[in-house]
Design an enzyme around this catalytic site. Structure first.
Site, mmCIF file in Angstrom:
data_model
loop_
_atom_site.group_PDB
_atom_site.id
_atom_site.type_symbol
_atom_site.label_atom_id
_atom_site.label_comp_id
_atom_site.label_asym_id
_atom_site.label_seq_id
_atom_site.Cartn_x
_atom_site.Cartn_y
_atom_site.Cartn_z
ATOM 1 N N ASN A 28 74.307 -0.640 17.002
ATOM 2 C CA ASN A 28 73.432 -1.559 17.727
ATOM 3 C C ASN A 28 74.257 -2.154 18.864
ATOM 4 O OD1 ASN A 28 71.813 -3.600 18.654
ATOM 5 N ND2 ASN A 28 71.863 -4.813 16.775
ATOM 6 N N LYS A 80 73.388 -4.063 21.227
ATOM 7 C CA LYS A 80 72.957 -5.399 21.654
ATOM 8 C C LYS A 80 72.901 -5.462 23.190
ATOM 9 C CE LYS A 80 74.663 -7.096 17.289
ATOM 10 N NZ LYS A 80 75.252 -8.144 16.476
ATOM 11 N N HIS A 137 66.057 -7.843 13.483
ATOM 12 C CA HIS A 137 67.466 -8.222 13.537
ATOM 13 C C HIS A 137 67.597 -9.745 13.497
ATOM 14 C CE1 HIS A 137 71.570 -8.739 14.870
ATOM 15 N NE2 HIS A 137 71.767 -7.509 14.437
ATOM 16 N N GLU A 178 69.355 -11.727 15.066
ATOM 17 C CA GLU A 178 69.387 -12.388 16.383
ATOM 18 C C GLU A 178 67.974 -12.537 16.951
ATOM 19 O OE1 GLU A 178 72.311 -9.716 18.002
ATOM 20 O OE2 GLU A 178 73.733 -10.531 16.566
ATOM 21 N N GLU A 184 71.795 -7.198 6.458
ATOM 22 C CA GLU A 184 72.814 -7.786 7.322
ATOM 23 C C GLU A 184 72.919 -9.283 7.025
ATOM 24 O OE1 GLU A 184 73.439 -5.153 11.088
ATOM 25 O OE2 GLU A 184 72.006 -6.734 11.535
ATOM 26 N N GLY A 202 79.246 -10.393 13.467
ATOM 27 C CA GLY A 202 80.071 -10.790 14.607
ATOM 28 C C GLY A 202 81.108 -11.835 14.274
ATOM 29 N N SER A 224 80.156 -6.929 10.567
ATOM 30 C CA SER A 224 81.609 -6.764 10.705
ATOM 31 C C SER A 224 82.144 -5.507 10.015
ATOM 32 C CB SER A 224 82.351 -8.008 10.206
ATOM 33 O OG SER A 224 82.000 -9.136 10.996
HETATM 34 O O1 LIG Z 1 74.474 -7.242 13.976
HETATM 35 C C1 LIG Z 1 75.100 -6.249 13.653
HETATM 36 C C2 LIG Z 1 74.490 -4.916 13.778
HETATM 37 O O2 LIG Z 1 73.127 -5.012 14.013
HETATM 38 C C3 LIG Z 1 76.487 -6.334 13.168
HETATM 39 O O3 LIG Z 1 77.286 -6.800 14.186
HETATM 40 P P1 LIG Z 1 78.886 -6.765 14.015
HETATM 41 O O4 LIG Z 1 79.237 -5.390 13.505
HETATM 42 O O5 LIG Z 1 79.417 -7.045 15.378
HETATM 43 O O6 LIG Z 1 79.219 -7.820 13.012
#
Ligand SMILES: O=C(CO)COP(=O)(O)O
Length: 249
Positions: A9, A11, A94, A96, A166, A172, A212
Site C-alpha cells: 500500500n 499510500k 484502511h 487511515e 491491521e 507506521g 510495520s
Molecule cells: O498501513 C499499512 C499498510 O496498509 C502498514 O503500514 P506500515 O507497514 O508502514 O506500518
C-alpha cells in the site's frame, strides 16, 4: 491451499516517474513465487502502473473508491472507472480512511457491495486501536468491524474478499504485533467467519497482517498458520525491502 499475498500500500507516495521506476525494479527482481504480489499506487498513477506491469505477474490495486455508481461527488472515483482501466482489486476500510476521512462500518459495507457488484476483489482492512488493546477490548472491536462491514454478504461473495488485519497501533510506528499476537487474532477472525459462513469459506480465506512488516520480521509473522501474507506500507516503497518480504514465505 490458501492463496498467499503480499500487497504494498503505497499510500500518498511516489510521483509517476517514481512509480514507474519502482515497478520496473520490482518486476526485474521479482522472484518466481506462488505468492501473489499486489501494488497499490495513488489513483493518478494507476493507469500507468497497469501499463508498466502488464504480463509481469503483478496485480495493481486501488487504495479506495466511492460507493456510488457515479454522480456529483467532487474528487471521488467510481468502481467502473477502476475496472475500465484494468484495476480489479480495491483496498477498503484502511484505518487511515476510517480515522481521517470518517469512514464508518456502514459506509464500508456499502463500498464493499459496490465493489462486488463490479466484480472487483476487496482487500478489507480493520483492526483495533491501542486503547482497545489496553482495555482488552480488541477482540470485540474486530468482531464488530467484521460483522458490520462484511457479515451481510452471501456465501458466494467471499471468493472475492481478502481480509487485512491491521492493528492501528502497529501502523507506521515501527511497533509490530508479535507473531503470536498476529496468529491469535487471525485465528479468532477465521473462527468468526467459520461460525457465520462455515469451515470451507473460512479455511479458504486469505487473511493478511499489516503493521510495520519489514524484511527482518516478515518470515516469522508469515510462518504462523493463520497468517497468509501481509499488507505493507513503508517497506513497500523500496523494491529490495518489498521483495525481501515477499521472500518471507
Ligand atoms: O498501513 C499499512 C499498510 O496498509 C502498514 O503500514 P506500515 O507497514 O508502514 O506500518
Amino acid at each position: 491451499m490458501r492463496k498467499t499475498i503480499v500487497a504494498g500500500n503505497w499510500k500518498m507516495h511516489k510521483t509517476q516517474k517514481e512509480t514507474v521506476a519502482l515497478l520496473e525494479e520490482i518486476s526485474s527482481k521479482k522472484p518466481n513465487t506462488a505468492t501473489e504480489i499486489i501494488v497499490a499506487p495513488t489513483f493518478v498513477n494507476l493507469s500507468k502502473a497497469v501499463e508498466v506491469t502488464k504480463g509481469k505477474g503483478i496485480t495493481v490495486a486501488a487504495q479506495n473508491m466511492h460507493q456510488a455508481e457515479g454522480g456529483a461527488f467532487t474528487g471521488e472515483i467510481a468502481a467502473s472507472m477502476l475496472t475500465d482501466i484494468g484495476v480489479n482489486t480495491v483496498i477498503l476500510g484502511h484505518s487511515e480512511r476510517r480515522a481521517y476521512f470518517h469512514e464508518t462500518d456502514a459506509l464500508l459495507a456499502n463500498k464493499v457491495n459496490t465493489a462486488l457488484k463490479h466484480e472487483m476483489r476487496v482487500i478489507f482492512c480493520f483492526g483495533e486501536e491501542l486503547k482497545d488493546r489496553q482495555q482488552n477490548n480488541h477482540f470485540n472491536i474486530v468482531e464488530y468491524q467484521l460483522r458490520d462491514g462484511l457479515f451481510h454478504l452471501e456465501k458466494k461473495d467471499w471468493a472475492h474478499i481478502v481480509l487485512a488485519y491491521e492493528p492501528v497501533w502497529a501502523i507506521g510506528t515501527g511497533e509490530t504485533a508479535s507473531p503470536e499476537q498476529a496468529q491469535e487474532m487471525h485465528q479468532f477472525i477465521r473462527s468468526l467467519v467459520e461460525k457465520v459462513y462455515g469451515f470451507e469459506i473460512a479455511d479458504n480465506l486469505t487473511i493478511l497482517y499489516g503493521g510495520s512488516v519489514k524484511p527482518d520480521n516478515a518470515k516469522e509473522i508469515f510462518s504462523k498458520p493463520d497468517v497468509d501474507g501481509g499488507l505493507i506500507g513503508g517497506a513497500a516503497l523500496k523494491a529490495d525491502d518489498f521483495l525481501a518480504i515477499v521472500n518471507g514465505f
